[in-house]
Design a protein around this motif. Structure first.
Motif, mmCIF file in Angstrom:
data_model
loop_
_atom_site.group_PDB
_atom_site.id
_atom_site.type_symbol
_atom_site.label_atom_id
_atom_site.label_comp_id
_atom_site.label_asym_id
_atom_site.label_seq_id
_atom_site.Cartn_x
_atom_site.Cartn_y
_atom_site.Cartn_z
ATOM 1 N N ASP A 90 -15.599 -22.954 -12.119
ATOM 2 C CA ASP A 90 -14.470 -23.677 -11.535
ATOM 3 C C ASP A 90 -13.149 -22.961 -11.799
ATOM 4 O OD1 ASP A 90 -16.375 -25.504 -10.798
ATOM 5 O OD2 ASP A 90 -15.872 -26.974 -12.347
ATOM 6 N N GLN A 162 -9.475 -28.147 -10.649
ATOM 7 C CA GLN A 162 -10.480 -28.987 -9.999
ATOM 8 C C GLN A 162 -11.840 -28.737 -10.634
ATOM 9 O OE1 GLN A 162 -10.165 -31.314 -7.488
ATOM 10 N NE2 GLN A 162 -12.342 -31.746 -7.763
ATOM 11 N N ASP A 171 -19.394 -32.462 -3.451
ATOM 12 C CA ASP A 171 -17.988 -32.484 -3.860
ATOM 13 C C ASP A 171 -17.312 -31.160 -3.537
ATOM 14 O OD1 ASP A 171 -18.314 -35.017 -4.796
ATOM 15 O OD2 ASP A 171 -18.542 -34.453 -6.896
ATOM 16 N N SER A 174 -16.630 -30.962 0.276
ATOM 17 C CA SER A 174 -15.574 -31.909 0.627
ATOM 18 C C SER A 174 -14.214 -31.360 0.209
ATOM 19 C CB SER A 174 -15.826 -33.253 -0.062
ATOM 20 O OG SER A 174 -14.772 -34.159 0.200
ATOM 21 N N TYR A 175 -14.164 -30.760 -0.963
ATOM 22 C CA TYR A 175 -12.922 -30.160 -1.464
ATOM 23 C C TYR A 175 -12.481 -29.001 -0.574
ATOM 24 C CZ TYR A 175 -9.918 -27.475 -4.672
ATOM 25 O OH TYR A 175 -8.887 -26.766 -5.248
ATOM 26 N N ASN A 178 -11.075 -30.153 2.771
ATOM 27 C CA ASN A 178 -9.691 -30.622 2.673
ATOM 28 C C ASN A 178 -8.710 -29.458 2.654
ATOM 29 O OD1 ASN A 178 -10.433 -33.326 2.623
ATOM 30 N ND2 ASN A 178 -10.549 -33.403 0.387
#
Length: 225
Positions: A90, A162, A171, A174-175, A178
């Protein structure tokens, strides 16, 4: 015989030796975090408002360090505890997407693309790797350095990073979705629009790298689980 050694050759040989011996002191990761912190890209404020550009030598060093992190973690995957693996993944994704950039001061593309490539490789491995054996679990539980570095990244250096606590990918996608659509929102200020355009472009690059992981287009295809 007797000629002075080439400094670049010595440096590359040292980096290769560190990769091949497993970097047990996490020097690749430590050097990456320290250099980015010294230049103001990482820190307690997690803002990079006072970031300063990197020199050419520092850019090369960062590139070799992040590719070293990728190499070592892929070859020694089961040695690292799951929370540490996901934290490094991440962290690389956030850096690669430009979350540490500040206005006109941006990290070099060679480095950010290497970060995204590492994150893509780690996502693929988390989806394809089997369960670790008992020996690797014992080794992971005894490694306090991983706990320290994970706490350093999440608490001190990138508190707003994040995090993706699952490995199913929902997830993540989806991130990324966006990020891809955010530049098209109405009434954005020019600076914010440029920031979102940059992040959206890097998100698209990450998706391309992720596809390459499964089609054999990336070098990580040569790593064995």
């Amino acid at each position: 015989l007797g000629a002075p050694s080439n400094a670049i050759t010595i440096l590359h040989a040292s980096l290769e030796h560190l990769r091949n011996t497993g970097d047990e002191q996490y020097l690749f990761l430590r050097a990456t975090l320290e250099l980015l912190t010294n230049h103001g890209f990482l820190g307690a404020a997690d803002s990079a408002n006072n970031a300063s550009p990197l020199s050419g030598d520092e850019e090369q060093l960062l590139f070799h360090c992040v590719t070293g992190v990728r190499h070592v973690m892929l070859f020694r995957w089961e040695y690292f505890q799951p929370s540490f693996r996901s934290c490094v993944r991440d962290c690389l994704l956030a850096i690669g997407l430009g979350c540490c950039n500040a206005g006109s001061v941006v990290l070099p593309r060679t480095f950010t693309m290497a970060c995204l490539s590492g994150a893509a490789s780690f996502w693929k491995r988390s989806w394809t790797a089997g369960a670790p054996n008992d020996t690797s679990i014992t080794q992971v539980q005894q490694d306090s350095q991983q706990n320290y570095l994970e706490s350093l990244m999440t608490t001190n250096l990138m508190p707003s990073m994040q995090r993706f606590n699952t490995t199913d990918g929902q997830d993540l996608f989806s991130y990324l979705n966006n990020l891809l659509v955010s530049p098209f929102e109405q009434s954005l200020q020019p600076v914010e629009l440029m920031r979102r355009q940059y992040t959206g472009a890097m998100a698209a690059s990450f998706l391309s790298l992720l596809v390459g992981e499964f089609t054999g287009g990336n070098s990580s295809a040569r790593y064995n689980p």
